[in-house]
Every structure is written in structure tokens, then in C-alpha cells.
Design an enzyme around this catalytic site. Structure first.
Site, PDB file in Angstrom:
ATOM      1  N   LYS A 133      -3.196  16.645 -73.693  1.00  0.00           N
ATOM      2  CA  LYS A 133      -3.294  15.753 -74.852  1.00  0.00           C
ATOM      3  C   LYS A 133      -4.767  15.444 -75.142  1.00  0.00           C
ATOM      4  CE  LYS A 133       1.160  14.629 -75.697  1.00  0.00           C
ATOM      5  NZ  LYS A 133       1.921  15.104 -74.609  1.00  0.00           N
ATOM      6  N   LYS A 215       9.370  30.584 -77.155  1.00  0.00           N
ATOM      7  CA  LYS A 215      10.191  29.686 -76.343  1.00  0.00           C
ATOM      8  C   LYS A 215      10.926  28.682 -77.259  1.00  0.00           C
ATOM      9  CE  LYS A 215       9.892  25.949 -73.086  1.00  0.00           C
ATOM     10  NZ  LYS A 215       9.155  24.934 -72.415  1.00  0.00           N
ATOM     11  N   LYS A 218      11.741  21.944 -79.345  1.00  0.00           N
ATOM     12  CA  LYS A 218      11.708  21.041 -80.496  1.00  0.00           C
ATOM     13  C   LYS A 218      10.391  21.162 -81.236  1.00  0.00           C
ATOM     14  CE  LYS A 218      12.376  17.208 -78.213  1.00  0.00           C
ATOM     15  NZ  LYS A 218      12.812  17.638 -76.902  1.00  0.00           N
TER      16      LYS A 218
HETATM   17  P1  ADP Z   1      11.283  20.670 -75.758  1.00  0.00           P
HETATM   18  O1  ADP Z   1      10.317  21.810 -75.477  1.00  0.00           O
HETATM   19  O2  ADP Z   1      12.277  21.030 -76.799  1.00  0.00           O
HETATM   20  O3  ADP Z   1      10.560  19.350 -76.033  1.00  0.00           O
HETATM   21  P2  ADP Z   1      11.831  19.505 -73.170  1.00  0.00           P
HETATM   22  O4  ADP Z   1      10.425  19.701 -72.740  1.00  0.00           O
HETATM   23  O5  ADP Z   1      12.315  18.118 -73.472  1.00  0.00           O
HETATM   24  O6  ADP Z   1      12.137  20.461 -74.433  1.00  0.00           O
HETATM   25  O7  ADP Z   1      12.808  20.194 -72.108  1.00  0.00           O
HETATM   26  C1  ADP Z   1      13.438  19.529 -71.045  1.00  0.00           C
HETATM   27  C2  ADP Z   1      13.816  20.568 -69.996  1.00  0.00           C
HETATM   28  O8  ADP Z   1      14.664  21.575 -70.610  1.00  0.00           O
HETATM   29  C3  ADP Z   1      12.615  21.345 -69.457  1.00  0.00           C
HETATM   30  O9  ADP Z   1      12.076  20.674 -68.337  1.00  0.00           O
HETATM   31  C4  ADP Z   1      13.222  22.680 -69.060  1.00  0.00           C
HETATM   32  O10 ADP Z   1      13.814  22.598 -67.777  1.00  0.00           O
HETATM   33  C5  ADP Z   1      14.338  22.869 -70.084  1.00  0.00           C
HETATM   34  N1  ADP Z   1      13.933  23.729 -71.228  1.00  0.00           N
HETATM   35  C6  ADP Z   1      13.477  23.337 -72.428  1.00  0.00           C
HETATM   36  N2  ADP Z   1      13.261  24.392 -73.251  1.00  0.00           N
HETATM   37  C7  ADP Z   1      13.592  25.491 -72.558  1.00  0.00           C
HETATM   38  C8  ADP Z   1      13.611  26.907 -72.854  1.00  0.00           C
HETATM   39  N3  ADP Z   1      13.281  27.381 -74.050  1.00  0.00           N
HETATM   40  N4  ADP Z   1      14.008  27.755 -71.876  1.00  0.00           N
HETATM   41  C9  ADP Z   1      14.398  27.294 -70.640  1.00  0.00           C
HETATM   42  N5  ADP Z   1      14.410  25.985 -70.310  1.00  0.00           N
HETATM   43  C10 ADP Z   1      14.019  25.083 -71.243  1.00  0.00           C
END
Ligand code: ADP
Length: 349
Positions: A133, A215, A218
Site C-alpha cells: 500500500k 487471477k 474482486k
Molecule cells: P479477492 O482477490 O477477490 O479480494 P480475497 O483476497 O478476499 O479475494 O480472497 C480470500 C481467499 O480466497 C484467499 O486467501 C485465497 O485463499 C482465496 N482466493 C481468492 N482468489 C483466488 C483465486 N483466484 N484462486 C485461488 N484462490 C483464491
């Protein structure tokens, strides 16, 4: 801060046994930061659900943590209830483990304060999420800076021993392990109050691709929501990026985003059949997308129906969260009473 604090944990992820006196207690925080997607499901939720019925487990929706970025009260409320509905619809059984809001156990912020006085600032400055950040030119608030210490308090308050984490969370768990050691070393060298928690590294599911092939996240706006349906779901699946190999020609399933998703939903036999179709030619990406759409719809039909049922019963969801919070506080209160006593906090209550 203890000057002779035990050495920093550089081997989180090592499988050293936890303190033998502590039973397995699984703890996990879930971010209420928007609708959950299939990356979350295959990368985390599926394994959370699997673990919660095998051990004593505390799963909390981390609304305090979310406040570091979400300052819209309505959005925070909505996201919190969405996560509760999602987990219950996906198979979380409130008879088996506690599901609750982090803020219903405010003692964790008190423990965080105790830990903040033990951890060197330099340890937090090195945290990757914080550094990212800062490097991106943002001015992080103090909540974000101390985020891993609240996470540590969340784990230690339940005397958690096992924390299911994705690879991206390993560093924060190292901080929690250090916090346990620092507290024990400072106040209870003879009889540790806190187990040093172990990571339970979630299956290395290959990163789930989003509809653009990056990947699924969100932040990239490329997600397929677990509870998307109808036109929304169809549109997303049909928009998955593929190459332009003509329908007649053979295709490599392993190089295709659609097939990467199919593999997550289909059994081995169906996967092999679809892979053969790719290689044989005469099977277009449109066919593969239809197959994927059908697999998603079939696999999640029950969860989708259950979520709708639950959404119509807000009192039930409230009762689940309340029962979870009661159970959680009953666990945390004696631990905190002990922690206060050990730290020399006089109570006249
Ligand atoms: P985002 O990237 O949508 O903000 P988060 O960081 O909140 O998602 O994700 C929470 C958990 O979900 C991560 O710690 C990971 O274990 C899993 N996760 C999120 N996106 C993926 C992905 N594209 N592939 C595999 N695991 C994922």
C-alpha cells in the site's frame, strides 16, 4: 517490549508440533468485502467447510478488519450478512462450529492492545500487505498498519492451534506466532497461555482464473460469483476469454481458461471426455462454455436454493450468529481474565 524476545519465526509453515497440552482448535476469519466468487470457493471456503466439522472451530466474519477499508456502514452491514448467508448455504453447520461477527467478541481488541505493546513497530513495517500500500503511494491508516496484530489477537483469544490460510496469508500468521511467543515469554515462561498456532496451508489449488484469464479477484472485476445465476451467470461464462482457433480444429484443453474452470467442477470422467472433445476438433469454445455453464448450475443448484431460503429467514441467520457469538465469548472470557491477571491489570469489577 521485551528486549530479549524470542527469535523471529522464519519457519512458519514448518510442521513443528503444537504444544502437546493444547487440543486442536481451528480459527479462521472471513472478510466481508463483497460477494464471494469461485476463486474464494475453491481457494478457501471449500476447505473451511471441510475443516469446521472435524475439530472445535471458530469462524468469524472480520468486520473490524473490514473497517480498515470499508467506512460505509450500510455496505459493511450488507457484506457481513452476505458472508453469513453464503457460508450457511455452502454447508457450514452451526451445530458443528461457531459462526459469528468478530465485533461480537470485543475482547479481541483488548488482547490486540496487549500484543501491540509487545511487538516491535519494525516487525509491522515489514508486512507485505502494508508495504504494498505504501509503495503504491497510499497513506495507510493506523488500522491497516496494525491489521496483523488484530489477526493475531483473533487467533490467540481462542487459543487457536490451526489456522487455514492461503499462501498469501502466511506472513500474517508468522506475526501471530511471534505474538504468542512474545506474550508467553513475557508473562508465562513456565506455563504458556497461548499455543503457537500452525498454518494449515490450503490445498494448492492452481489459481482460479477469472473470465479475462488473470487471477479471479474482486479487484480485477473478472469474477464469477458463487451465487450468480440466470442471465448474469450466462453472460459471464460466455465472455470468458479464449483464443481464436476455429471450431473444426483440434484444441489444447490445458491452454484454455474455460477448461481450467471445467476441471474445478467436473468429475474425472467428464473432464476426460471434454478434453478428448477439445483434442478431436469439431468442438468449439462455445460448446465448452455451455458445458461449464451446465456444470456450475448443477453443482450449485442446492446451495443457491438454500441461500434463497435462508435470505427469507433473517431471524434464523441472526440466531445462528448470536449462538456463535455466545459460544465464542464463553471461550474467550476465561482466557482474557487470565491474560489480564498475568499482565498485571488490576480489576475492581
Ligand atoms: P479477492 O482477490 O477477490 O479480494 P480475497 O483476497 O478476499 O479475494 O480472497 C480470500 C481467499 O480466497 C484467499 O486467501 C485465497 O485463499 C482465496 N482466493 C481468492 N482468489 C483466488 C483465486 N483466484 N484462486 C485461488 N484462490 C483464491
Amino acid at each position: 517490549m521485551p528486549t530479549d524476545a524470542p527469535s523471529t519465526d522464519s519457519a512458519a509453515g514448518s510442521n513443528a508440533p503444537v504444544e502437546p497440552d493444547f487440543d486442536t482448535v481451528v480459527v479462521s476469519g472471513i472478510q466481508p468485502s463483497g460477494r464471494l466468487h469461485f476463486g474464494n470457493y475453491f481457494g478457501a471456503i471449500r476447505q473451511h467447510i471441510d475443516l469446521h466439522s472435524r475439530h472445535e472451530a471458530y469462524y468469524f466474519i472480520v468486520n473490524y478488519h473490514a473497517m480498515t477499508t470499508v467506512q460505509d456502514a450500510d455496505a459493511l452491514r450488507e457484506h457481513t450478512l452476505d458472508v453469513a448467508l453464503d457460508y450457511l448455504a455452502l454447508g457450514f453447520d452451526p451445530e458443528e462450529a461457531a459462526l459469528f461477527c468478530q465485533s461480537d467478541v470485543p475482547e479481541v481488541t483488548e488482547l490486540m492492545w496487549m500484543l501491540l505493546n509487545l511487538i516491535p513497530t519494525s516487525r509491522l513495517e515489514k508486512a507485505v500487505a502494508y508495504k504494498e500500500k505504501v509503495n503504491a503511494g497510499l497513506t495507510p491508516n493506523a488500522g491497516l498498519f496494525t491489521y496483523p496484530v488484530l489477526q493475531a489477537a483473533d487467533i490467540l483469544a481462542y487459543q487457536g492451534t490451526l489456522v487455514p490460510v492461503g499462501a498469501d496469508q502466511k506472513q500474517n500468521l508468522e506475526i501471530a506466532r511471534d505474538c504468542a511467543r512474545w506474550f508467553n515469554h513475557t508473562y508465562t515462561p513456565e506455563e504458556p497461555l497461548f499455543p503457537v498456532p500452525e498454518p494449515h496451508i490450503l490445498d494448492d489449488v492452481a489459481v482460479v482464473p477469472g473470465i479475462d484469464g488473470q487471477k479471479m479477484s474482486k479487484s480485477y472485476g473478472n469474477t464469477i460469483g458463487i451465487f450468480d445465476e440466470g442471465k448474469t451467470l450466462k453472460k459471464k461464462v460466455m465472455n470468458i476469454v479464449t483464443d481464436s482457433t476455429p471450431l473444426d480444429e483440434p484444441k489444447d484443453p490445458e491452454a484454455c481458461n474455460v477448461f481450467a474452470l471445467i476441471k474445478l467442477f467436473a468429475d474425472a470422467e467428464t473432464q476426460a471426455e471434454i478434453a478428448d472433445n477439445y483434442r478431436a476438433g469439431g468442438y468449439g469454445y462455445g460448446h465448452a462454455k455451455k458445458a461449464l455453464l451446465q456444470l456450475i448450475t448443477e453443482n450449485f443448484a442446492d446451495a443457491r436454493a438454500r441461500r434463497k431460503e435462508l435470505a427469507a429467514r433473517p431471524d434464523y441467520v441472526h440466531d445462528v450468529l448470536k449462538a456463535g457469538a455466545d459460544r465464542a465469548r464463553a471461550t474467550v472470557e476465561p482466557v482474557m481474565a487470565k491474560a489480564r491477571e498475568l499482565a498485571g491489570l488490576v480489576s475492581a469489577r
